[in-house]
Design a protein around this motif. Structure first.
Motif, mmCIF file in Angstrom:
data_model
loop_
_atom_site.group_PDB
_atom_site.id
_atom_site.type_symbol
_atom_site.label_atom_id
_atom_site.label_comp_id
_atom_site.label_asym_id
_atom_site.label_seq_id
_atom_site.Cartn_x
_atom_site.Cartn_y
_atom_site.Cartn_z
ATOM 1 N N GLY A 1 0.788 -1.217 0.000
ATOM 2 C CA GLY A 1 0.000 0.000 0.000
ATOM 3 C C GLY A 1 0.826 1.275 0.000
ATOM 4 O O GLY A 1 0.281 2.370 0.214
ATOM 5 N N ARG A 2 2.099 1.183 -0.292
ATOM 6 C CA ARG A 2 3.001 2.356 -0.304
ATOM 7 C C ARG A 2 3.142 2.826 -1.760
ATOM 8 O O ARG A 2 4.168 2.636 -2.405
ATOM 9 C CB ARG A 2 4.332 1.987 0.326
ATOM 10 N N THR A 3 2.081 3.445 -2.261
ATOM 11 C CA THR A 3 1.974 3.690 -3.705
ATOM 12 C C THR A 3 3.006 4.669 -4.232
ATOM 13 O O THR A 3 3.539 4.479 -5.325
ATOM 14 C CB THR A 3 0.556 4.177 -4.053
ATOM 15 N N ASP A 4 3.304 5.731 -3.496
ATOM 16 C CA ASP A 4 4.272 6.718 -4.003
ATOM 17 C C ASP A 4 5.662 6.101 -4.134
ATOM 18 O O ASP A 4 6.335 6.274 -5.160
ATOM 19 C CB ASP A 4 4.321 7.941 -3.079
ATOM 20 N N ALA A 5 6.095 5.397 -3.083
ATOM 21 C CA ALA A 5 7.408 4.748 -3.132
ATOM 22 C C ALA A 5 7.431 3.672 -4.208
ATOM 23 O O ALA A 5 8.437 3.504 -4.910
ATOM 24 C CB ALA A 5 7.736 4.142 -1.769
ATOM 25 N N SER A 6 6.311 2.964 -4.344
ATOM 26 C CA SER A 6 6.232 1.921 -5.361
ATOM 27 C C SER A 6 6.363 2.499 -6.760
ATOM 28 O O SER A 6 7.119 1.992 -7.596
ATOM 29 C CB SER A 6 4.900 1.176 -5.221
ATOM 30 N N ARG A 7 5.616 3.576 -7.041
ATOM 31 C CA ARG A 7 5.671 4.176 -8.371
ATOM 32 C C ARG A 7 7.084 4.645 -8.709
ATOM 33 O O ARG A 7 7.565 4.458 -9.833
ATOM 34 C CB ARG A 7 4.680 5.342 -8.471
ATOM 35 N N ALA A 8 7.773 5.235 -7.723
ATOM 36 C CA ALA A 8 9.141 5.705 -7.964
ATOM 37 C C ALA A 8 10.060 4.542 -8.335
ATOM 38 O O ALA A 8 10.876 4.650 -9.271
ATOM 39 C CB ALA A 8 9.666 6.430 -6.724
ATOM 40 N N LYS A 9 9.933 3.424 -7.616
ATOM 41 C CA LYS A 9 10.766 2.255 -7.908
ATOM 42 C C LYS A 9 10.443 1.671 -9.281
ATOM 43 O O LYS A 9 11.340 1.303 -10.047
ATOM 44 C CB LYS A 9 10.559 1.185 -6.834
ATOM 45 N N LEU A 10 9.160 1.579 -9.602
ATOM 46 C CA LEU A 10 8.772 0.974 -10.876
ATOM 47 C C LEU A 10 9.164 1.847 -12.060
ATOM 48 O O LEU A 10 9.569 1.349 -13.112
ATOM 49 C CB LEU A 10 7.269 0.707 -10.877
ATOM 50 N N GLU A 11 9.065 3.161 -11.897
ATOM 51 C CA GLU A 11 9.502 4.057 -12.978
ATOM 52 C C GLU A 11 11.007 3.974 -13.165
ATOM 53 O O GLU A 11 11.507 4.032 -14.294
ATOM 54 C CB GLU A 11 9.041 5.483 -12.679
ATOM 55 N N GLU A 12 11.735 3.825 -12.057
ATOM 56 C CA GLU A 12 13.183 3.601 -12.153
ATOM 57 C C GLU A 12 13.463 2.310 -12.915
ATOM 58 O O GLU A 12 14.356 2.253 -13.776
ATOM 59 C CB GLU A 12 13.782 3.512 -10.743
ATOM 60 N N ALA A 13 12.691 1.272 -12.613
ATOM 61 C CA ALA A 13 12.907 -0.034 -13.254
ATOM 62 C C ALA A 13 12.692 0.028 -14.754
ATOM 63 O O ALA A 13 13.511 -0.475 -15.533
ATOM 64 C CB ALA A 13 11.978 -1.075 -12.621
ATOM 65 N N ILE A 14 11.585 0.643 -15.197
ATOM 66 C CA ILE A 14 11.305 0.614 -16.639
ATOM 67 C C ILE A 14 12.188 1.590 -17.416
ATOM 68 O O ILE A 14 12.330 1.455 -18.633
ATOM 69 C CB ILE A 14 9.811 0.853 -16.948
ATOM 70 N N LYS A 15 12.804 2.561 -16.726
ATOM 71 C CA LYS A 15 13.802 3.392 -17.404
ATOM 72 C C LYS A 15 15.044 2.573 -17.721
ATOM 73 O O LYS A 15 15.682 2.769 -18.762
ATOM 74 C CB LYS A 15 14.171 4.586 -16.522
ATOM 75 N N LEU A 16 15.391 1.675 -16.827
ATOM 76 C CA LEU A 16 16.558 0.828 -17.037
ATOM 77 C C LEU A 16 16.251 -0.312 -18.010
ATOM 78 O O LEU A 16 17.079 -0.658 -18.851
ATOM 79 C CB LEU A 16 17.020 0.241 -15.698
ATOM 80 N N LYS A 17 15.074 -0.913 -17.878
ATOM 81 C CA LYS A 17 14.668 -2.013 -18.769
ATOM 82 C C LYS A 17 13.149 -2.022 -18.813
ATOM 83 O O LYS A 17 12.492 -2.369 -17.827
ATOM 84 C CB LYS A 17 15.197 -3.350 -18.253
ATOM 85 N N ASP A 18 12.605 -1.661 -19.939
ATOM 86 C CA ASP A 18 11.154 -1.530 -20.074
ATOM 87 C C ASP A 18 10.510 -2.919 -20.122
ATOM 88 O O ASP A 18 10.823 -3.723 -20.993
ATOM 89 C CB ASP A 18 10.837 -0.766 -21.362
ATOM 90 N N THR A 19 9.643 -3.215 -19.155
ATOM 91 C CA THR A 19 8.962 -4.508 -19.117
ATOM 92 C C THR A 19 7.465 -4.300 -18.980
ATOM 93 O O THR A 19 7.007 -3.316 -18.391
ATOM 94 C CB THR A 19 9.446 -5.362 -17.925
ATOM 95 N N ASP A 20 6.713 -5.248 -19.506
ATOM 96 C CA ASP A 20 5.248 -5.183 -19.378
ATOM 97 C C ASP A 20 4.807 -5.372 -17.933
ATOM 98 O O ASP A 20 3.797 -4.815 -17.505
ATOM 99 C CB ASP A 20 4.600 -6.233 -20.274
ATOM 100 N N THR A 21 5.549 -6.170 -17.183
ATOM 101 C CA THR A 21 5.208 -6.347 -15.768
ATOM 102 C C THR A 21 5.258 -5.013 -15.040
ATOM 103 O O THR A 21 4.366 -4.680 -14.250
ATOM 104 C CB THR A 21 6.172 -7.346 -15.102
ATOM 105 N N GLY A 22 6.311 -4.239 -15.333
ATOM 106 C CA GLY A 22 6.433 -2.919 -14.715
ATOM 107 C C GLY A 22 5.331 -1.978 -15.154
ATOM 108 O O GLY A 22 4.744 -1.249 -14.341
ATOM 109 N N ARG A 23 5.014 -1.969 -16.443
ATOM 110 C CA ARG A 23 3.959 -1.081 -16.956
ATOM 111 C C ARG A 23 2.589 -1.457 -16.378
ATOM 112 O O ARG A 23 1.791 -0.578 -16.050
ATOM 113 C CB ARG A 23 3.930 -1.128 -18.484
#
Length: 398
Positions: free
Chosen positions: A234-256
């Motif tokens: 339920g930590r949506t802001d921290a989660s979004r920051a991590k996921l955006e970092e992830a897809i910048k490094l390697k774009d994945t459908d799981t992340g999107r």
């Protein structure tokens, strides 16, 4: 004396020569040869063995090795055949001796041939994505003896089969034996799917600490794993920051797909739809699109599309290890089917939610989808009302 087959005198002279020059192994060959001629094979081999550990003329050394390995092959002493074949091969690489070594290893350990066959079989099955066949082979191998490589391969195969508890057990044993970032990362993924979220974060942290040379792939997958865990917490802001970092490094459908759900959870529908529409694989795209397009404010044709997506998503293989956020998204989309007068789809969707989540769906929606602004109790009451309404419309109510 040797040429005249006066072996006793020859023996005395060779022993005297050895005493005078203990590093010279040549006399040992002749001592052994005399014993051979007397059919005292075991004693002869002792002399040949004594000689090859000393300095010898090249031809006598090779002859001594041949005498040794042929004797041990004849008497089927596989341990000594293996030892002296290896020594012989260090001196000269001869195909026949290499064949002796292979035979000795196989016969010294009766499981060697079976291990070789199972290993080859497991590798072929993995290459063909025959995960169940590969799992069976690796389990048989570990039944013979423990091997870190087999255990790692088995855990990887079991993750493909979504057997996360089984994979976790093997990874935990590997970590106990010798911690590595690979083991911790994989166990973190298993813990995420089993909803051991604190354990998952601890393993991801250990993976980061142990990897001294993290490349972009590692950083991407680690950020993705952490982002997914944070969303489930339920930590949506921290989660979004991590996921955006992830897809910048390697774009994945799981992340999107996860980011699409996060924006929906925060009430940012336009961003949710943008990310959902950008997902390339259908299996990852269906539920996020159904979630955002099924809302009451959307046009009729958009909701029709949403419910087609939902039907297709429900047709996918049932997954007992689906994240809680997926159960929440299914509930919210199924709720919309109820509201829009599709009772059969409504009940089908609510029934598809894993049994472990049905009783706690209110808690999931409250924690993971805060934009709904509903308490857990309110969600549970809403579910009971919608379920009863749908059953009544279908004539199923008592």
């Amino acid at each position: 004396a040797y040429g005249k087959k006066n072996y006793e005198l020859a023996r005395q002279l060779f022993e005297k020569s050895l005493s005078a020059n203990p590093s010279n192994g040549n006399p040992c060959f002749y001592l052994g040869y005399m014993l051979d001629n007397q059919n005292r094979k075991d004693l002869a081999v002792s002399q040949y063995r004594r000689g090859v550990d000393l300095h010898m003329d090249p031809d006598l050394r090779e002859k001594s090795f041949w005498k040794i390995v042929l004797y041990y092959k004849y008497v089927q002493d596989w341990d000594n055949l293996a030892v002296y074949s290896e020594k012989f091969l260090k001196y000269r690489d001869i195909p026949q001796v290499r064949a002796f070594l292979d035979e000795a290893k196989e016969k010294r350990d009766p499981n060697t041939g079976r291990v070789r066959d199972l290993t080859e079989s497991a590798e072929k099955k993995r290459a063909a994505s025959d995960w169940q066949g590969a799992e069976s082979d690796y389990e048989q191998l570990l039944g013979i003896r423990w091997d870190d490589t087999w255990a790692w391969n088995l855990a990887s195969v079991q993750m493909q089969l979504r057997k996360y508890p089984e994979a976790s057990r093997h990874l935990s044993k590997l970590i106990d034996r010798k911690p590595s970032w690979e083991y911790h990362y994989k166990r973190g993924v298993c813990s995420y799917y089993q909803r051991f979220l604190d354990q998952a974060m601890a393993d991801f942290a250990a993976a980061r600490r142990l990897n001294s040379k993290p490349d972009s792939n590692f950083r991407s997958f680690l950020a993705l794993g952490e982002g997914l865990v944070l969303f489930e917490q339920g930590r949506t802001d921290a989660s979004r920051a991590k996921l955006e970092e992830a897809i910048k490094l390697k774009d994945t459908d799981t992340g999107r797909a996860a980011i699409a759900k996060i924006y929906y959870a925060g009430g940012q529908m336009a961003e949710s739809e943008r990310y959902a529409a950008s997902i390339r694989t259908e299996k990852d795209r269906l539920l996020p699109l159904a979630l955002v397009l099924s809302r009451s404010e959307r046009k009729n044709e958009e909701r029709d599309r949403a419910f087609r997506f939902l039907e297709a998503a429900l047709g996918q293989t049932e997954d007992e290890f689906a994240p809680a956020s997926t159960s929440g998204a299914m509930y919210l989309t199924g709720r919309q089917a109820c509201i829009q007068g599709m009772p059969e789809l409504c009940l089908k969707t609510l029934e598809k939610i894993p049994a472990a989540d049905k009783s706690r769906i209110g808690q999931i929606v409250e924690q993971v989808f805060p934009a709904e602004k509903k308490t857990a109790l309110e969600v549970l009451r809403e579910r009971e009302f919608l379920t009863g309404k749908a059953q009544l419309e279908l004539g199923k109510a008592d």
